[in-house]
Design an enzyme around this catalytic site. Structure first.
Site, PDB file in Angstrom:
ATOM      1  N   GLY A   1       0.796  -1.162   0.360  1.00  0.00           N
ATOM      2  CA  GLY A   1       0.079   0.376   0.346  1.00  0.00           C
ATOM      3  C   GLY A   1       0.825   0.930   0.465  1.00  0.00           C
ATOM      4  O   GLY A   1       0.202   2.044  -0.140  1.00  0.00           O
TER       5      GLY A   1
ATOM      6  N   GLY B   1       2.730   2.231  -2.852  1.00  0.00           N
ATOM      7  CA  GLY B   1       2.858   3.127  -4.406  1.00  0.00           C
ATOM      8  C   GLY B   1       4.433   2.511  -4.792  1.00  0.00           C
ATOM      9  O   GLY B   1       4.145   3.132  -5.205  1.00  0.00           O
ATOM     10  N   LYS B   2       4.205   1.398  -4.830  1.00  0.00           N
ATOM     11  CA  LYS B   2       5.057   0.624  -5.774  1.00  0.00           C
ATOM     12  C   LYS B   2       4.645   0.170  -6.905  1.00  0.00           C
ATOM     13  O   LYS B   2       5.167   0.903  -8.223  1.00  0.00           O
ATOM     14  CB  LYS B   2       5.839  -0.469  -5.108  1.00  0.00           C
ATOM     15  CG  LYS B   2       6.547  -0.579  -3.753  1.00  0.00           C
ATOM     16  CD  LYS B   2       6.528  -2.013  -3.310  1.00  0.00           C
ATOM     17  CE  LYS B   2       5.653  -2.742  -2.748  1.00  0.00           C
ATOM     18  NZ  LYS B   2       5.213  -2.670  -1.657  1.00  0.00           N
ATOM     19  N   THR B   3       3.192  -0.260  -7.097  1.00  0.00           N
ATOM     20  CA  THR B   3       2.930  -0.211  -8.224  1.00  0.00           C
ATOM     21  C   THR B   3       2.249   1.496  -8.828  1.00  0.00           C
ATOM     22  O   THR B   3       2.542   1.235  -9.965  1.00  0.00           O
ATOM     23  CB  THR B   3       1.114  -1.061  -7.894  1.00  0.00           C
ATOM     24  OG1 THR B   3       1.988  -2.437  -7.354  1.00  0.00           O
ATOM     25  CG2 THR B   3       1.239  -1.775  -9.891  1.00  0.00           C
TER      26      THR B   3
ATOM     27  N   GLU C   1     -11.991   1.453  29.793  1.00  0.00           N
ATOM     28  CA  GLU C   1     -11.749   2.401  28.822  1.00  0.00           C
ATOM     29  C   GLU C   1     -11.137   4.298  29.586  1.00  0.00           C
ATOM     30  O   GLU C   1      -9.926   4.587  29.107  1.00  0.00           O
ATOM     31  CB  GLU C   1     -12.563   2.909  27.713  1.00  0.00           C
ATOM     32  CG  GLU C   1     -13.082   1.514  26.807  1.00  0.00           C
ATOM     33  CD  GLU C   1     -12.175   1.538  26.042  1.00  0.00           C
ATOM     34  OE1 GLU C   1     -11.155   1.676  25.828  1.00  0.00           O
ATOM     35  OE2 GLU C   1     -12.038  -0.488  25.795  1.00  0.00           O
TER      36      GLU C   1
END
Length: 648
Positions: free
Chosen positions: A222, A224-226, A442
């Site tokens: 995710g 951003g290599k491609t 919490e």
């Protein structure tokens, strides 16, 4: 556009014109034949031959047209001699008829005796030629064409195993340039140099410089290599072949190697060009002794790729660009200089990169004037480009759900919480006692964090169930990117994680299973302190653990690298850290018990507390949100994306 493109894109090539003429002739002949047959069948009544002989015997036949197959003519109905009523559709007493001719030698004599007008006709040439010749030949040609195409496709699929499946991408098909890529300036600089070499090779050759044969993009999913590879395709203006590593691997040994050879042959024919191989680890795994055809196929494919990258024959003008998120499994021969000369790390973006990514993905979204993308970038450390794009898309969906015309700041913050903790599940109803326990849990996280010096500020507390198993959550967002952490910061974080279980024990004198996730995270952090960071005086400075996969999903998984005696000492030291942090968390909550009750009551009333309300109830000043990042330290380990401090 070259000459071949202009010729192929002409209006009507000569071959297509002759094909159209042939089709038109066939259609015209078919329409003529259909017209003749249709007119004849509509205007003429068909009857049996015996009925025709009855009309002839009564003298009702006026004229006939004799053909080899049919008898056509005109009959005038005679009511005095008729045995049957005339057809109702006839307006007058005369009509045209048609009957199939039967072998009858005395027919001509009977017609002459009845004084019938006799004429003859030739056979319909169009019908005979169409039915006897053209139609059967056309059917045979269609069947032959269908069978030949199927056989050609089957032979092509059988003999086309070795053909490369790489897709040639033109600049206009990519649709992405370096302007559309943000958050990875170093990687863009490395790739821009490759693109510039392809455009201006003489500038580099005059200095004796050689462009790298291969560039390997390494980074988590995710980041951003491609997308970077697509930007290279849009900027290079040279042939760009794109293929996935899994496209080389088949069940037949040798097919992958043949596809590698074919791909490089195509690339060399169009050099200079770029080849992009996505998911390189599918074929680039380390070689070894294996049993089975699948491993042999992968190794042969890898061997052929190694030869094509840097073998005996020079590979000129072809640059290989590859991407992977598992560099530790790649073969060493693949990573040596001369093959993949450069390894470009595409890591998670910093705050400036996240802001730039948010601006890129917000171009086509109408944002409200109150939207502060810098604040969103500061609240999302560890987010990848895909996570940020997903958050903005979720924000747009939330705005559309409210029938709003613009995306507001609250929509983006809600979307970020949805990405971190999961979607709200208000349909999951809890009993009042269970809900009260979750609220104390919490608030215990938030209260311990508020009184810890190095803890991240509390952003939101909620008892609304989210995701698969979270019945409530406390969201803490850091004020800056953290590239390194001190021992005191880690201990404060562990103390805040254990604050939920401490609150349950103080209020109810009992604990629940809701602290499972807290114990898992606290134990993992304490073990890293002892095994990896050397933060234990008892165990010492030795490094006793190895990360299994630095770019994988399980970043905290460790592989033990010590003896059994040292392992027992590590376990003892981890337990001491956890026990000491848990005791300190209980002390904080005991001292501020009144604030624990006050904040819990307010939380149960509204189910959600924001940052400002929480610090107002504590009587403390709200921590400021910095407008710029001043920290510039660097370290090999980056903090992961923020998770809720407590998932009950």
């Amino acid at each position: 556009m070259n000459g071949r493109d202009s010729q192929s894109k002409g209006p009507n090539p000569p071959g297509n014109q002759w094909r159209y003429v042939f089709v038109y002739v066939i259609l015209v002949m078919f329409m003529l034949w259909f017209w003749q047959e249709a007119i004849t069948r509509v205007s003429v009544r068909t009857m049996a031959y015996s009925e025709f002989k009855e009309h002839l015997a009564r003298g009702e036949v006026l004229e006939v047209n004799v053909s080899p197959d049919f008898i056509q003519g005109k009959i005038r109905y005679n009511a005095a001699t008729a045995t049957n009523a005339p057809p109702a559709k006839l307006k007058d007493k005369s009509f045209m008829f048609r009957a199939v001719r039967v072998e009858d030698p005395k027919l001509v004599e009977e017609l002459q005796a009845a004084k019938v007008k006799i004429t003859g006709t030739r056979p319909n040439v169009i019908s005979q030629v169409l039915l006897a010749w053209i139609l059967p030949i056309a059917i045979i040609l269609l069947i032959w064409s269908f069978i030949s195409r199927r056989l050609a496709g089957a032979s092509q699929s059988v003999f086309g195993f070795g053909k490369s499946k790489a897709r040639l991408i033109a600049e206009r098909e990519s649709g992405v340039t370096f302007k559309d890529v943000a958050g990875c300036d170093e990687a863009k600089f490395e790739l821009q140099e490759v693109v510039d070499f392809l455009k201006n090779p003489d500038k580099y050759k005059s200095l004796g410089a050689k462009i790298p044969k291969g560039v390997l993009l390494v980074g988590p999913p995710g980041t951003g290599k491609t997308l970077l590879a697509r930007a290279v395709a849009g900027e290079a203006r040279v042939p760009f072949f794109s293929i996935s590593g899994s496209d080389f691997v088949e069940m037949f040994v040798g097919v992958g190697a043949a596809r590698v050879r074919d791909m490089f042959q195509q690339a060399k024919a169009q050099a200079p060009c770029i080849i992009f191989i996505d998911e390189l680890d599918a074929i680039g795994r380390q070689r070894g002794v294996h049993v089975g055809a699948v491993n042999d196929e992968r190794e042969q494919t890898l061997n052929q790729l190694l030869v094509e990258l840097d073998g005996f024959t020079a590979n000129v003008g072809v640059i290989v660009l590859a991407a992977t998120n598992r560099p530790e499994v790649l073969d060493r021969a693949l990573l040596r200089p001369g093959r993949f000369d450069r390894q470009v790390v595409v890591d998670a973006p910093d705050v400036d990169g996240r802001e730039a990514i948010l601006k890129v993905h917000a171009r086509n979204k109408p944002l409200d004037d109150n939207v502060d993308l810098r604040r969103i970038a500061q609240a999302t450390p560890g987010f990848s480009g895909a996570d940020l794009a997903n958050a903005l898309n979720e924000a747009a969906l939330l705005a559309a759900r409210r029938n709003s015309k613009r995306v507001q700041q609250g929509d983006i913050e809600e979307a970020v919480e949805k990405v971190i903790a999961g979607p709200e599940r208000k349909s999951r109803k809890l009993l009042e006692e269970k809900k009260r326990r979750v609220a104390y849990h919490e608030v215990g996280h938030a209260l311990v964090a508020a009184y810890s010096r190095y803890a991240d500020p509390v952003h939101k507390i909620s008892v609304v169930p989210r995701g698969h198993a979270a019945l409530g959550y406390t969201l803490q967002l850091p004020t800056e990117d953290q590239f390194l952490m001190t021992r005191a910061e880690i201990l404060d974080r562990i103390r805040g994680i254990l604050g939920g279980r401490a609150a349950e024990e103080i209020v109810f004198q009992d604990v629940s299973t809701g602290a499972e996730n807290d114990l898992d995270r606290a134990t993992s952090m304490a073990r890293q302190m002892v095994c990896m960071f050397g933060m234990s005086d008892t165990v010492g400075l030795a490094h006793y653990g190895q990360k299994l996969n630095p770019f994988g999903l399980q970043q905290d998984a460790l592989q033990r690298d010590c003896s059994e005696v040292t392992a027992r000492e590590i376990d003892t030291e981890v337990k001491k850290i956890l026990d000491r942090s848990y005791t300190e968390a209980k002390e904080v909550l005991s001292v501020h018990r009144d604030q624990l009750e006050r904040v819990t009551s307010e939380l149960l009333r509204g189910e959600t507390l924001d940052r400002a309300t929480f610090y107002r109830l504590l009587g403390k000043e709200e921590p400021p949100i910095p407008r710029a990042i001043s920290t510039q330290e660097t370290a090999p380990d980056r903090e992961p994306a923020p998770a809720p401090a407590g998932k009950h």
